[in-house]
Structures are given as C-alpha cells and as structure tokens.
Design a protein around this motif. Structure first.
Motif, PDB file in Angstrom:
ATOM      1  N   LEU A 193       0.856  -1.186   0.000  1.00 40.43           N
ATOM      2  CA  LEU A 193       0.000   0.000   0.000  1.00 40.43           C
ATOM      3  C   LEU A 193       0.894   1.239   0.000  1.00 40.43           C
ATOM      4  N   GLN A 194       0.792   2.025  -1.067  1.00 47.24           N
ATOM      5  CA  GLN A 194       1.661   3.185  -1.259  1.00 47.24           C
ATOM      6  C   GLN A 194       1.143   4.373  -0.458  1.00 47.24           C
ATOM      7  N   LEU A 195       1.974   4.927   0.410  1.00 44.23           N
ATOM      8  CA  LEU A 195       1.575   6.066   1.237  1.00 44.23           C
ATOM      9  C   LEU A 195       2.432   7.279   0.899  1.00 44.23           C
ATOM     10  N   ASP A 196       1.784   8.328   0.386  1.00 47.06           N
ATOM     11  CA  ASP A 196       2.455   9.590   0.083  1.00 47.06           C
ATOM     12  C   ASP A 196       2.680  10.344   1.397  1.00 47.06           C
ATOM     13  N   ILE A 197       3.924  10.739   1.660  1.00 46.58           N
ATOM     14  CA  ILE A 197       4.241  11.423   2.926  1.00 46.58           C
ATOM     15  C   ILE A 197       4.827  12.811   2.681  1.00 46.58           C
ATOM     16  N   GLN A 198       4.651  13.363   1.468  1.00 42.47           N
ATOM     17  CA  GLN A 198       5.282  14.645   1.133  1.00 42.47           C
ATOM     18  C   GLN A 198       4.715  15.820   1.911  1.00 42.47           C
ATOM     19  N   SER A 199       3.414  15.834   2.138  1.00 36.35           N
ATOM     20  CA  SER A 199       2.781  16.987   2.785  1.00 36.35           C
ATOM     21  C   SER A 199       3.332  17.214   4.195  1.00 36.35           C
ATOM     22  N   ASP A 200       3.500  18.480   4.548  1.00 39.27           N
ATOM     23  CA  ASP A 200       3.966  18.828   5.896  1.00 39.27           C
ATOM     24  C   ASP A 200       2.976  18.390   6.965  1.00 39.27           C
ATOM     25  N   LYS A 201       1.699  18.225   6.571  1.00 35.77           N
ATOM     26  CA  LYS A 201       0.671  17.825   7.526  1.00 35.77           C
ATOM     27  C   LYS A 201       0.779  16.348   7.899  1.00 35.77           C
ATOM     28  N   ILE A 202       1.495  15.565   7.087  1.00 26.39           N
ATOM     29  CA  ILE A 202       1.587  14.126   7.346  1.00 26.39           C
ATOM     30  C   ILE A 202       2.778  13.850   8.247  1.00 26.39           C
ATOM     31  N   ARG A 203       2.486  13.459   9.478  1.00 25.11           N
ATOM     32  CA  ARG A 203       3.521  13.177  10.471  1.00 25.11           C
ATOM     33  C   ARG A 203       3.453  11.758  11.006  1.00 25.11           C
ATOM     34  N   THR A 204       2.342  11.081  10.744  1.00 26.47           N
ATOM     35  CA  THR A 204       2.158   9.719  11.251  1.00 26.47           C
ATOM     36  C   THR A 204       1.621   8.828  10.142  1.00 26.47           C
ATOM     37  N   VAL A 205       1.683   7.528  10.353  1.00 27.22           N
ATOM     38  CA  VAL A 205       1.106   6.575   9.407  1.00 27.22           C
ATOM     39  C   VAL A 205      -0.399   6.803   9.283  1.00 27.22           C
ATOM     40  N   GLN A 206      -1.054   7.129  10.390  1.00 22.37           N
ATOM     41  CA  GLN A 206      -2.494   7.387  10.358  1.00 22.37           C
ATOM     42  C   GLN A 206      -2.802   8.591   9.472  1.00 22.37           C
ATOM     43  N   ASP A 207      -1.976   9.652   9.571  1.00 26.36           N
ATOM     44  CA  ASP A 207      -2.150  10.819   8.695  1.00 26.36           C
ATOM     45  C   ASP A 207      -2.048  10.407   7.232  1.00 26.36           C
ATOM     46  N   ALA A 208      -1.057   9.559   6.929  1.00 25.77           N
ATOM     47  CA  ALA A 208      -0.832   9.131   5.542  1.00 25.77           C
ATOM     48  C   ALA A 208      -1.997   8.286   5.029  1.00 25.77           C
ATOM     49  N   LEU A 209      -2.558   7.434   5.885  1.00 24.47           N
ATOM     50  CA  LEU A 209      -3.703   6.616   5.492  1.00 24.47           C
ATOM     51  C   LEU A 209      -4.935   7.480   5.231  1.00 24.47           C
ATOM     52  N   GLU A 210      -5.146   8.482   6.082  1.00 28.76           N
ATOM     53  CA  GLU A 210      -6.285   9.381   5.880  1.00 28.76           C
ATOM     54  C   GLU A 210      -6.119  10.201   4.608  1.00 28.76           C
ATOM     55  N   SER A 211      -4.877  10.590   4.312  1.00 28.88           N
ATOM     56  CA  SER A 211      -4.601  11.326   3.080  1.00 28.88           C
ATOM     57  C   SER A 211      -4.845  10.452   1.859  1.00 28.88           C
ATOM     58  N   LEU A 212      -4.552   9.160   1.979  1.00 26.30           N
ATOM     59  CA  LEU A 212      -4.750   8.226   0.873  1.00 26.30           C
ATOM     60  C   LEU A 212      -6.199   8.185   0.428  1.00 26.30           C
ATOM     61  N   LEU A 246       3.097  -1.560   4.277  1.00 26.76           N
ATOM     62  CA  LEU A 246       2.949  -0.129   4.012  1.00 26.76           C
ATOM     63  C   LEU A 246       4.263   0.415   3.471  1.00 26.76           C
ATOM     64  N   HIS A 247       4.190   1.103   2.343  1.00 21.58           N
ATOM     65  CA  HIS A 247       5.367   1.688   1.713  1.00 21.58           C
ATOM     66  C   HIS A 247       5.343   3.198   1.928  1.00 21.58           C
ATOM     67  N   LEU A 248       6.271   3.704   2.724  1.00 20.50           N
ATOM     68  CA  LEU A 248       6.403   5.143   2.925  1.00 20.50           C
ATOM     69  C   LEU A 248       7.221   5.695   1.760  1.00 20.50           C
ATOM     70  N   LYS A 249       6.592   6.457   0.903  1.00 19.61           N
ATOM     71  CA  LYS A 249       7.222   6.891  -0.350  1.00 19.61           C
ATOM     72  C   LYS A 249       8.231   8.020  -0.071  1.00 19.61           C
ATOM     73  N   ARG A 250       9.442   7.619   0.238  1.00 22.11           N
ATOM     74  CA  ARG A 250      10.492   8.573   0.607  1.00 22.11           C
ATOM     75  C   ARG A 250      11.255   9.112  -0.602  1.00 22.11           C
ATOM     76  N   PHE A 251      11.190   8.418  -1.722  1.00 23.78           N
ATOM     77  CA  PHE A 251      11.956   8.836  -2.886  1.00 23.78           C
ATOM     78  C   PHE A 251      11.019   9.509  -3.887  1.00 23.78           C
ATOM     79  N   VAL A 252      11.209  10.810  -4.086  1.00 25.45           N
ATOM     80  CA  VAL A 252      10.332  11.590  -4.961  1.00 25.45           C
ATOM     81  C   VAL A 252      11.165  12.236  -6.055  1.00 25.45           C
ATOM     82  N   TYR A 253      10.542  12.397  -7.208  1.00 29.44           N
ATOM     83  CA  TYR A 253      11.256  12.990  -8.348  1.00 29.44           C
ATOM     84  C   TYR A 253      10.912  14.464  -8.460  1.00 29.44           C
ATOM     85  N   GLU A 254      11.938  15.295  -8.525  1.00 22.78           N
ATOM     86  CA  GLU A 254      11.763  16.728  -8.723  1.00 22.78           C
ATOM     87  C   GLU A 254      12.398  17.129 -10.048  1.00 22.78           C
TER      88      GLU A 254
END
Length: 360
Positions: A193-212, A246-254
């Motif tokens: 399950l891919q979890l986007d963690i880029q947003s400053d509002k996402i600080r926990t796994v629960q935040d990432a799941l709700e964002s999903l 759960l995959h915390l998506k730490r690698f992002v392309y800019e």
C-alpha cells in the motif's frame, strides 16, 4: 511464507536442469538454507537493571542465486541485474512468485486469466480511462446500489488467487465522481500500500492513510466528445490482506534536482487499527475489529541522505525469542520494542510489515 516454501519440494540442478519456475525454485532453496535458531538461554542480569539476552545465529551466507533472478527474468528494474530499491524489488519478487503460481494453476485450469498486481492506486490517463470505459471483455462490470440508493458501475479485472495473494494481496476501490453521471468504480489489487508522505501535515502513518482516502480533483479530464469536465476521485480499502505492507514513499522525483529522499520522521505504531472510515462503503460493517487490527512484525530502514545510495537494515519480531532482532547484513543483535519505533536521524523507516492480530 516460510512454511509455504518449505512445503514445496527442493530440487537440485541435476534433478531439474531446466525450470519454468525460477523464482519459486530460488526461494525454496533460500528457505532451506536457514537452520532453526537455537532457543536462547534465560536472560542474564547485566550491570544495572538491563536484561541481556545472548543469541547464536547460524553462519552468514550470501544468496547470489536470488540476485541472479534479475538477470534470469526479464525485468525493467535494472539492466545490470542489480536492484537498489527495497520496495521495487519486493514488488518484483511478489509479482514474479504470483505469476509463476498462476502459470502452474493454468496447467490445471487453462481458462484462467492472468492478472498482474499493481503497486497501489493507479493514476489513470485520459486514454486509459476511455479504454476502460470501452472495455475489452477481460473485466467484469456490474451495476451496484450503495448507501442512500446511489448507483455506481464497478469494474474488476479477472483475478485468480494464489498462495502469494492469500498472504499479501489486498484490494482498493477507486471511485470517479462526475456531475450528472453514474459513479464509476474500479477494484485494483495491491501487494504494497503506497503512502504519500510529502505533505507537511503528514507526520504519522495514520495521517498518511487518511490522506490516501481523501477525495481529490482530477484535472484535464475530457470526454469522448473532447469536452473538459470536472471530476474527482477517491480511493478506499476494499479488502485487507493478512499481511499488510505499508510503503512510505520517501523517494520523490523533482524536475530541478532529480530523485530526492524525504528524510522526515513518520511515526508508526506497533498496534495499528484500520478505522472504518478508510474502508469502502460496502465492507465497512462486514469487517470485525479483529479483521482491521494489525501488529507490526518487521521494519525495513533506509540509511543515508541520498536517493541514489545508502544502506538497508531491518528489525524483525522473532516469535521464538518473543522479542525483536536488528539485522544489519551478517550482524544480528537483540533490541527492545522502543528501539524499533524510536525516531533516529541516521535511519528512516521505508517499509512497514503488519500482520492481522487474529491470525497470530
């Protein structure tokens, strides 16, 4: 997974010089390389109040035949036969094992269709959406009446279960909302399950799941008549697997700096409850709390600040020890649970492995 591979017979190259299942054969060999870890003696008292446990792991070995799978099997992961991303390699392995098992099932049931697992929510292009609307006869489509008598059209690809999907396989429901139109839903399988963690509002796994599962607008969507329309999309969890990765998506392309690593700390619990709000409407009341409650049993960490280098280690809960082990290449040591969830600057959690508590 271990018992599944131990159940399959181990053949030597002399017995089977040619094989149609190189992945299964390699992982059967890998599991048979391990010896049972001796039961550790009772904890001994060290200086102060610290309890120390000695463990004696077996001799280290390097499974080069597992590395060679990338060269044996056609893969887009690496032309040189090396793969440096733990999540991509996990997907490659699980997909490969799944498809080999599908091919074996085809020998028994030739009419079964093969279906590739996707890694998380799929972002559809306009052409892909139109192709799905037209259909090619490979997907089931039915009209479904949901809460408040809302009607939606649901599509699901033909899906054949294997022992791999029985362990890691889940489903997400992706619903497209368009004004004055019937809701369009697609069921998609996943292994991680891919979890986007880029947003400053996402600080926990629960935040990432709700964002999903948050509803999002889709820009640039056009109909077959080339008219641009406003639509939105929402993803929910349709089916939860016994082992939830759960995959915390730490690698992002800019565009300016290329691939970068997100080094932010994301808090993750040992005990994770998937709230009903994350589930699809049709399954909310069908899942008992025990079916939505998970316990952490492994964490894969990435060390280093760069997206193009670094080092991986893992913490894993060892049932016989009833405690946690930290594995760094051939170095294995006992740690406590706090060390697993404690944030540190030198390593960041990348993959989180949870298993359902009612299956422990």
């Amino acid at each position: 997974m271990y018992h599944l591979m131990k159940f399959i017979p181990l053949y030597s190259k002399v017995q089977r010089p040619c094989t149609s299942t190189p992945m299964i054969d390699s992982f059967v060999r890998l599991m048979n390389e391990f010896t049972n870890m001796p039961v550790p003696p009772k904890p001994r008292q060290a200086l102060g109040d610290k309890i120390v446990r000695d463990i004696r792991p077996g001799a280290a070995f390097e499974p080069t035949y597992i590395y060679r799978l990338l060269t044996v099997i056609k893969s887009s992961l690496s032309e040189k036969g090396r793969q440096e991303d733990a999540e991509e390699y996990l997907g490659f392995i699980l997909n490969g094992l799944h498809e080999e098992m599908l091919n074996l099932k085809k020998l028994l049931s030739p009419n079964n269709e093969k279906f590739r697992i996707s890694n998380g929510p799929k972002s559809h292009s306009v052409n892909e959406e139109e192709q799905e609307e037209q259909g090619e006869g490979s997907e089931d489509e039915w009209e479904q009446v949901g809460p408040r008598n809302k009607t939606s059209v649901t599509r699901q690809a033909d899906f054949v279960q294997t022992p791999i999907t029985g362990i890691f396989g889940g489903h997400i429901r992706s619903v497209v909302y368009q004004q004055s139109s019937i809701e369009s839903a697609t069921l998609q399988p996943f292994f991680t399950l891919q979890l986007d963690i880029q947003s400053d509002k996402i600080r926990t796994v629960q935040d990432a799941l709700e964002s999903l599962v948050a509803r999002e607008s889709v820009q640039g969507y056009t109909t077959k008549t080339k008219q641009e329309v406003e639509i939105s999309r929402r993803v929910t969890l349709e089916k939860l697997p016994p082992v939830l990765v759960l995959h915390l998506k730490r690698f992002v392309y800019e565009k300016t700096g290329g691939c970068q690593k997100l080094i932010k700390n994301i808090e993750y619990p040992v005990d994770l409850e998937i709230s009903k709000e994350l589930l699809s409407p049709g399954v909310k009341n069908k899942n008992f709390k025990c079916h939505r409650t998970y316990r952490l049993f492994a964490v894969v960490y990435h060390h280093g600040n760069s997206a193009t280098g670094g080092h991986y280690t893992t913490d894993v809960f060892q049932i016989g020890l009833n405690g946690w082990l930290r594995i760094d290449d051939q170095t294995v040591k006992v740690i406590n649970q706090y060390q697993v969830v404690k944030p540190t600057a030198e390593r960041t959690a990348y993959l989180l492995y949870y298993r359902r508590v009612d299956l422990l």
